[in-house]
Write a protein that holds these residues in place. Structure first.
Motif, mmCIF file in Angstrom:
data_model
loop_
_atom_site.group_PDB
_atom_site.id
_atom_site.type_symbol
_atom_site.label_atom_id
_atom_site.label_comp_id
_atom_site.label_asym_id
_atom_site.label_seq_id
_atom_site.Cartn_x
_atom_site.Cartn_y
_atom_site.Cartn_z
ATOM 1 N N TYR A 138 -8.906 -136.672 -61.585
ATOM 2 C CA TYR A 138 -9.376 -138.014 -61.260
ATOM 3 C C TYR A 138 -9.532 -138.819 -62.554
ATOM 4 O O TYR A 138 -10.228 -138.387 -63.480
ATOM 5 C CB TYR A 138 -10.721 -137.956 -60.535
ATOM 6 C CG TYR A 138 -10.651 -137.308 -59.177
ATOM 7 C CD1 TYR A 138 -10.503 -138.070 -58.021
ATOM 8 C CD2 TYR A 138 -10.736 -135.923 -59.045
ATOM 9 C CE1 TYR A 138 -10.446 -137.474 -56.779
ATOM 10 C CE2 TYR A 138 -10.670 -135.313 -57.807
ATOM 11 C CZ TYR A 138 -10.530 -136.100 -56.668
ATOM 12 O OH TYR A 138 -10.461 -135.501 -55.437
ATOM 13 N N GLN A 158 -11.084 -142.123 -64.028
ATOM 14 C CA GLN A 158 -12.115 -143.082 -63.644
ATOM 15 C C GLN A 158 -12.512 -143.940 -64.837
ATOM 16 O O GLN A 158 -13.115 -143.454 -65.787
ATOM 17 C CB GLN A 158 -13.330 -142.338 -63.086
ATOM 18 C CG GLN A 158 -12.992 -141.542 -61.827
ATOM 19 C CD GLN A 158 -14.152 -140.707 -61.331
ATOM 20 O OE1 GLN A 158 -14.891 -140.141 -62.120
ATOM 21 N NE2 GLN A 158 -14.326 -140.637 -60.026
ATOM 22 N N ILE A 180 -5.237 -138.921 -59.478
ATOM 23 C CA ILE A 180 -5.807 -139.974 -58.629
ATOM 24 C C ILE A 180 -6.469 -141.021 -59.523
ATOM 25 O O ILE A 180 -7.344 -140.695 -60.334
ATOM 26 C CB ILE A 180 -6.835 -139.377 -57.647
ATOM 27 C CG1 ILE A 180 -6.162 -138.300 -56.779
ATOM 28 C CG2 ILE A 180 -7.422 -140.476 -56.767
ATOM 29 C CD1 ILE A 180 -7.144 -137.466 -55.980
ATOM 30 N N ASN A 236 -8.820 -144.011 -59.374
ATOM 31 C CA ASN A 236 -9.688 -144.436 -58.270
ATOM 32 C C ASN A 236 -10.930 -145.213 -58.677
ATOM 33 O O ASN A 236 -11.874 -145.299 -57.900
ATOM 34 C CB ASN A 236 -10.089 -143.217 -57.432
ATOM 35 C CG ASN A 236 -10.982 -142.248 -58.193
ATOM 36 O OD1 ASN A 236 -11.026 -142.266 -59.413
ATOM 37 N ND2 ASN A 236 -11.682 -141.397 -57.463
#
Length: 337
Positions: free
Chosen positions: A54, A56, A75, A77
């Motif tokens: 992820y 971020q 991802i 996100n």
């Protein structure tokens, strides 16, 4: 600004870093973890990630990893996020997924093997996708939104049996092979030829010398290969190509020659690697049917003449072999024993 160095091993934990803390593994073949949450301006490098990564916020640099996600690989996100994803091997249903309105995602020189879609990006303010190999045999390799105002999507090899590719100003100097549908207008700025990989079946996506993708990318010098020649389309082209060390970890497979003989004959069987360049040490187990075969002894080949060879019987039909040397092989021949 701290760096967390990961020692070799298999780690079952998920890592969630503090902002701007980098995670550097000892190598994707040595460090295996489950999941990472990369926060802000950090580096994630040299790991095998068995679930998802992820990204971020900030500008995380994700490089030289093997990412094997079940559903999604990388991802994106959380706003604002401007990740640099480079020189990774990524395999998942959706390999890179993002739907963020603020940021500039850079995806370059990756090898992406997708079950559903290779790259699915929507709403990004800026998007750069260059010099990747994206294989999605059963679906579509690239599904970025045509509404993204500042797309740069070029010098990629896209492999898809069912994908559809249409004219789009952001798509240029790409090579699409085995697509379900290709708009003739698309081919004015792109191509559709067999890329001629060294061996796609063992994930060796280097181009053969005669490939029409060599020196066929954008001629702008900023995209030139590391040797100064015009850009090669695919993950090994451009100024920062996919890492050869990671290639060897993906593409090596061991083979035993097939021979026949009559009862009482003595035969020689060759053991080879598809890619032995840079080989310094190898351990493997050789099994055989001891009801019809008797093992005599292993012998080194020209490629491994400077190696030391140790072997021992594990059972009546199983032998453990170890080859090691102070210098690496040059990869001139495939036979190692």
């Amino acid at each position: 600004g701290d760096t967390l160095k990961i020692m070799p091993g298999n780690y079952s934990e998920s890592f969630k870093t503090k902002p701007r803390v980098s995670i550097i593994g000892a190598g994707a073949d040595k460090c295996k973890i489950v999941t990472i949450n990369a926060l802000d301006d950090c580096v994630v490098k040299g790991l095998t990630i068995s679930s998802s990564l992820y990204c971020q916020k900030g500008t995380p640099i994700i490089s030289e990893n093997i990412i094997r996600g079940d559903i999604m690989g990388i991802i994106l996100n959380e706003n604002p996020c401007s990740p640099i994803n480079s020189k990774n091997f990524i395999t998942s249903n959706e390999c890179i997924f993002g739907s963020i309105t603020d940021g500039h995602a850079v995806i370059k020189n990756n090898i992406i093997i997708a079950g559903v879609v290779g790259i699915a990006i929507n709403n990004y303010e800026y998007l750069t996708i260059i010099n990747n190999v994206i294989s999605a045999p059963n679906s579509v390799g690239l599904a970025s939104s045509v509404l993204i105002p500042n797309n740069i999507e070029k010098n990629n090899i896209l492999l898809s049996d069912s994908g559809a590719y249409f004219a789009n100003p952001s798509l240029s100097y790409n090579n699409v092979w085995k697509a379900g549908h290709i708009d003739p207008e698309f081919l004015k700025n792109n191509n559709s030829v067999d890329p001629q990989f060294v061996n796609k079946n063992i994930l060796d996506f280097r181009l053969l010398p005669g490939s029409l993708c060599k020196n066929a990318g954008d001629p702008n010098p900023i995209y030139n290969n590391i040797d100064g020649t015009r850009n090669d389309i695919g993950a090994y082209g451009g100024p920062d190509p996919f890492d050869m060390v990671l290639t060897s970890q993906l593409s090596r497979s061991i083979n035993v020659s097939s021979l026949s003989g009559y009862p009482g004959d003595t035969i020689s069987v060759y053991i080879s690697l598809d890619n032995n360049a840079g080989l310094g040490k190898i351990d493997f187990t050789f099994q055989y049917d001891n009801t019809v075969l008797s093992f005599l002894k292993p012998e080194l080949t020209d490629a491994t003449s400077k190696f030391s060879l140790d072997y021992r019987n594990l059972s009546s039909n199983e032998i453990k072999l170890t080859l090691s040397a102070n210098s690496n092989t040059a990869g001139m021949t495939k036979n190692i024993l």
